[in-house]
Scaffold this motif. Structure first.
Motif, PDB file in Angstrom:
ATOM      1  N   VAL A   1      41.584  39.800  48.988  1.00 19.16           N
ATOM      2  CA  VAL A   1      40.315  40.444  49.326  1.00 19.16           C
ATOM      3  C   VAL A   1      40.260  40.529  50.843  1.00 19.16           C
ATOM      4  CG1 VAL A   1      37.807  40.324  49.167  1.00 19.16           C
ATOM      5  CG2 VAL A   1      39.212  39.498  47.262  1.00 19.16           C
ATOM      6  N   LEU A   2      40.257  41.758  51.377  1.00 14.27           N
ATOM      7  CA  LEU A   2      40.320  41.991  52.820  1.00 14.27           C
ATOM      8  C   LEU A   2      38.996  42.610  53.272  1.00 14.27           C
ATOM      9  CD1 LEU A   2      41.978  42.037  55.457  1.00 14.27           C
ATOM     10  CD2 LEU A   2      42.887  44.263  54.739  1.00 14.27           C
ATOM     11  N   ILE A   3      38.184  41.825  53.972  1.00 13.53           N
ATOM     12  CA  ILE A   3      36.818  42.224  54.323  1.00 13.53           C
ATOM     13  C   ILE A   3      36.740  42.590  55.801  1.00 13.53           C
ATOM     14  CG2 ILE A   3      34.402  41.467  54.409  1.00 13.53           C
ATOM     15  CD1 ILE A   3      35.031  39.565  52.112  1.00 13.53           C
ATOM     16  N   ASP A   4      36.080  43.689  56.078  1.00 14.02           N
ATOM     17  CA  ASP A   4      35.901  44.149  57.450  1.00 14.02           C
ATOM     18  C   ASP A   4      35.052  43.143  58.223  1.00 14.02           C
ATOM     19  OD1 ASP A   4      35.309  45.626  59.800  1.00 14.02           O
ATOM     20  OD2 ASP A   4      35.553  47.492  58.682  1.00 14.02           O
ATOM     21  N   GLY A   5      35.595  42.637  59.334  1.00 15.10           N
ATOM     22  CA  GLY A   5      34.862  41.668  60.138  1.00 15.10           C
ATOM     23  C   GLY A   5      33.643  42.248  60.821  1.00 15.10           C
ATOM     24  N   SER A   6      33.533  43.602  60.817  1.00 18.60           N
ATOM     25  CA  SER A   6      32.374  44.260  61.418  1.00 18.60           C
ATOM     26  C   SER A   6      31.333  44.674  60.382  1.00 18.60           C
ATOM     27  CB  SER A   6      32.824  45.524  62.170  1.00 18.60           C
ATOM     28  OG  SER A   6      33.837  45.232  63.103  1.00 18.60           O
ATOM     29  N   ALA A   7      31.539  44.299  59.122  1.00 17.13           N
ATOM     30  CA  ALA A   7      30.614  44.738  58.064  1.00 17.13           C
ATOM     31  C   ALA A   7      29.201  44.233  58.332  1.00 17.13           C
ATOM     32  CB  ALA A   7      31.094  44.233  56.711  1.00 17.13           C
ATOM     33  N   ARG A   8      28.233  45.028  57.921  1.00 11.73           N
ATOM     34  CA  ARG A   8      26.839  44.635  58.126  1.00 11.73           C
ATOM     35  C   ARG A   8      26.534  43.327  57.399  1.00 11.73           C
ATOM     36  NH1 ARG A   8      23.285  50.210  58.492  1.00 11.73           N
ATOM     37  NH2 ARG A   8      24.784  51.350  59.792  1.00 11.73           N
ATOM     38  N   SER A   9      25.589  42.575  57.946  1.00 13.44           N
ATOM     39  CA  SER A   9      25.279  41.260  57.396  1.00 13.44           C
ATOM     40  C   SER A   9      24.732  41.337  55.974  1.00 13.44           C
ATOM     41  CB  SER A   9      24.277  40.531  58.294  1.00 13.44           C
ATOM     42  OG  SER A   9      23.074  41.284  58.422  1.00 13.44           O
ATOM     43  N   SER A  10      24.294  42.528  55.551  1.00 17.76           N
ATOM     44  CA  SER A  10      23.807  42.674  54.179  1.00 17.76           C
ATOM     45  C   SER A  10      24.917  42.486  53.156  1.00 17.76           C
ATOM     46  CB  SER A  10      23.155  44.042  53.990  1.00 17.76           C
ATOM     47  OG  SER A  10      24.051  45.093  54.307  1.00 17.76           O
ATOM     48  N   ILE A  11      26.158  42.356  53.615  1.00 21.78           N
ATOM     49  CA  ILE A  11      27.236  42.045  52.683  1.00 21.78           C
ATOM     50  C   ILE A  11      27.009  40.683  52.022  1.00 21.78           C
ATOM     51  CG2 ILE A  11      28.804  40.859  54.290  1.00 21.78           C
ATOM     52  CD1 ILE A  11      31.093  42.401  52.927  1.00 21.78           C
ATOM     53  N   GLY A  12      26.159  39.866  52.652  1.00 23.46           N
ATOM     54  CA  GLY A  12      25.832  38.577  52.041  1.00 23.46           C
ATOM     55  C   GLY A  12      25.268  38.734  50.637  1.00 23.46           C
ATOM     56  N   LEU A  13      24.611  39.863  50.370  1.00 21.75           N
ATOM     57  CA  LEU A  13      24.050  40.106  49.040  1.00 21.75           C
ATOM     58  C   LEU A  13      25.139  40.365  48.004  1.00 21.75           C
ATOM     59  CD1 LEU A  13      21.137  42.514  50.082  1.00 21.75           C
ATOM     60  CD2 LEU A  13      20.987  40.057  49.575  1.00 21.75           C
ATOM     61  N   GLN A  14      26.348  40.659  48.464  1.00 21.73           N
ATOM     62  CA  GLN A  14      27.447  40.982  47.549  1.00 21.73           C
ATOM     63  C   GLN A  14      28.432  39.830  47.372  1.00 21.73           C
ATOM     64  OE1 GLN A  14      26.946  43.749  46.131  1.00 21.73           O
ATOM     65  NE2 GLN A  14      25.598  44.802  47.577  1.00 21.73           N
ATOM     66  N   LEU A  15      28.265  38.765  48.136  1.00 21.26           N
ATOM     67  CA  LEU A  15      29.245  37.680  48.088  1.00 21.26           C
ATOM     68  C   LEU A  15      29.268  36.975  46.738  1.00 21.26           C
ATOM     69  CD1 LEU A  15      28.982  36.077  51.652  1.00 21.26           C
ATOM     70  CD2 LEU A  15      30.527  37.864  50.816  1.00 21.26           C
ATOM     71  N   ASN A  16      28.122  36.910  46.068  1.00 15.90           N
ATOM     72  CA  ASN A  16      28.096  36.261  44.760  1.00 15.90           C
ATOM     73  C   ASN A  16      28.938  37.040  43.749  1.00 15.90           C
ATOM     74  OD1 ASN A  16      27.102  34.194  42.928  1.00 15.90           O
ATOM     75  ND2 ASN A  16      25.859  35.810  41.993  1.00 15.90           N
ATOM     76  N   ASP A  17      28.834  38.379  43.791  1.00 14.28           N
ATOM     77  CA  ASP A  17      29.662  39.202  42.893  1.00 14.28           C
ATOM     78  C   ASP A  17      31.149  39.026  43.199  1.00 14.28           C
ATOM     79  OD1 ASP A  17      27.476  40.202  41.564  1.00 14.28           O
ATOM     80  OD2 ASP A  17      27.396  42.089  42.680  1.00 14.28           O
ATOM     81  N   LEU A  18      31.498  38.993  44.487  1.00 18.83           N
ATOM     82  CA  LEU A  18      32.902  38.787  44.861  1.00 18.83           C
ATOM     83  C   LEU A  18      33.395  37.410  44.421  1.00 18.83           C
ATOM     84  CD1 LEU A  18      32.995  40.369  48.432  1.00 18.83           C
ATOM     85  CD2 LEU A  18      34.283  41.158  46.429  1.00 18.83           C
ATOM     86  N   SER A  19      32.536  36.405  44.559  1.00 18.30           N
ATOM     87  CA  SER A  19      32.902  35.051  44.146  1.00 18.30           C
ATOM     88  C   SER A  19      33.172  34.996  42.645  1.00 18.30           C
ATOM     89  CB  SER A  19      31.791  34.071  44.527  1.00 18.30           C
ATOM     90  OG  SER A  19      32.088  32.770  44.056  1.00 18.30           O
ATOM     91  N   LYS A  20      32.295  35.600  41.850  1.00 13.22           N
ATOM     92  CA  LYS A  20      32.488  35.609  40.389  1.00 13.22           C
ATOM     93  C   LYS A  20      33.770  36.345  40.015  1.00 13.22           C
ATOM     94  CE  LYS A  20      27.590  35.317  39.059  1.00 13.22           C
ATOM     95  NZ  LYS A  20      26.451  36.040  38.440  1.00 13.22           N
ATOM     96  N   PHE A  21      34.038  37.441  40.717  1.00 15.52           N
ATOM     97  CA  PHE A  21      35.257  38.207  40.456  1.00 15.52           C
ATOM     98  C   PHE A  21      36.495  37.359  40.728  1.00 15.52           C
ATOM     99  CE2 PHE A  21      38.571  40.862  42.507  1.00 15.52           C
ATOM    100  CZ  PHE A  21      38.988  41.589  41.404  1.00 15.52           C
ATOM    101  N   ILE A  22      36.515  36.693  41.863  1.00 14.09           N
ATOM    102  CA  ILE A  22      37.673  35.854  42.216  1.00 14.09           C
ATOM    103  C   ILE A  22      37.870  34.750  41.186  1.00 14.09           C
ATOM    104  CG2 ILE A  22      38.498  34.151  43.893  1.00 14.09           C
ATOM    105  CD1 ILE A  22      37.301  35.939  46.093  1.00 14.09           C
ATOM    106  N   GLN A  23      36.779  34.110  40.783  1.00 16.43           N
ATOM    107  CA  GLN A  23      36.897  32.983  39.865  1.00 16.43           C
ATOM    108  C   GLN A  23      37.179  33.410  38.424  1.00 16.43           C
ATOM    109  OE1 GLN A  23      34.403  29.396  40.827  1.00 16.43           O
ATOM    110  NE2 GLN A  23      33.245  30.876  42.046  1.00 16.43           N
ATOM    111  N   SER A  24      37.013  34.718  38.142  1.00 16.00           N
ATOM    112  CA  SER A  24      37.338  35.208  36.809  1.00 16.00           C
ATOM    113  C   SER A  24      38.794  35.637  36.685  1.00 16.00           C
ATOM    114  CB  SER A  24      36.440  36.407  36.464  1.00 16.00           C
ATOM    115  OG  SER A  24      36.791  37.540  37.238  1.00 16.00           O
TER     116      SER A  24
END
Length: 309
Positions: free
Chosen positions: A81-104
């Motif tokens: 998972v390669l995330i843009d270091g300049s992404a807007r801070s609202s990406i925090g709202l998507q981290l839970n979905d990414l976490s579930k995806f990784i753990q699945s």
């Protein structure tokens, strides 16, 4: 008599020496392999068999030598998972979905998390079978506008320095970025940094997926730049056999539907073996794959590296 025999033998060898290169150029082939994804057009994907395939290499119909579903003991996967270091801070709202995806991810998958920083893919967690550990590496981004340098620099860096050399595993990437190349702001399908990233990814055998997500700064407020970034990301996806996920000109409400689709794609991948004209050095062959099963389509890289690197 002995001189005559020697002369005759020399003539025969000379004729053979002249003929052999022609035979090699016309008849020599090399076995090539790549990973392709079977995508159903609604519903579940039925099993697809080798006889349902047609493959063209460099515009010529090729023999299919292998068709192996990548499941069970062949399901090895290295995923970053390669995330843009300049992404807007609202990406925090998507981290839970990414976490579930990784753990699945299946136990056979090694998952890593990296951030785009100054033209590099900086790993927060190297690929690991401990998916909970990989998920912990997800964090809010804090880079200023343009701190990635270019998402295509970062993808090239990842392809050139992939953290494993296991040939049995698939190599796949999910980029979260706006796709804008700040060194070439106009839309240019021949952007040299984009083309270099595509070539490096194809050499490394990467399948590249992307989720369009806006960066900080004002560039993403322009519809032109947004379209340009999405178009460049589409080129990368099509060239490597991946896919771009996007929702209009803004950030998606949720990553969940995209990640669900991506999971299904990872479950329906095959190793395709085919013949191609042999190369004296590492080069690319253009690849086209089709099936006669109407309910399915096949997504494959547009070029595959063959020959000795």
């Amino acid at each position: 008599m002995m001189k005559l025999k020697a002369l005759t033998a020399g003539l025969v060898l000379g004729v053979l020496a002249c003929a052999l290169p022609s035979v090699a150029q016309q008849g020599d082939t090399v076995a090539a392999q790549t990973v392709v994804t079977v995508v159903p057009k609604g519903g579940e994907a039925p099993d697809l068999h080798q006889q349902n395939l047609k493959v063209w290499a460099d515009g010529k119909e090729s023999e299919v030598t292998q068709w192996q579903p990548l499941r069970g003991d062949r399901s090895g996967l290295e995923f970053v998972v390669l995330i843009d270091g300049s992404a807007r801070s609202s990406i925090g709202l998507q981290l839970n979905d990414l976490s579930k995806f990784i753990q699945s991810m299946p136990p056979t998958a090694l998952v890593g998390v990296a951030y785009m920083q100054n033209g590099r893919a900086a790993f927060a967690q190297n690929p690991t079978a401990d998916h909970a550990l990989a998920a912990k590496a997800l964090r809010l981004t804090s880079g200023p506008p343009g701190s990635n340098a270019s998402p295509y620099f970062c993808l090239s860096d990842l392809a050139k320095h992939w953290p494993s050399e296991d040939p049995k595993n698939r190599r796949e990437v999910l980029m979260v970025t706006d796709g804008i190349d700040r060194y070439n702001l106009r839309y240019d399908p021949e952007d040299p940094y984009l083309q270099a990233a595509i070539t490096d990814s194809q050499k490394a055998g990467l399948i590249v997926y992307s989720i369009y997500f806006r960066d900080t700064g004002g560039l993403d407020n322009s519809g032109y730049e947004t379209n340009a970034g999405q178009s460049l990301l589409t080129q990368v996806a099509q060239a490597t056999g991946g896919k771009l996920y996007w929702q209009g000109l803004g950030n998606p409400v949720s990553f969940q539907p995209y990640l669900e689709d991506l999971s299904k794609r990872l479950e329906n991948q095959y190793e395709l073996g085919f013949t191609a004209r042999s190369k004296s050095k590492q080069e690319f062959v253009d690849l086209k794959v089709k099936t006669d099963v109407s309910r399915l389509s096949i997504e494959a890289p547009q070029r595959v590296a063959v020959g000795t690197p």
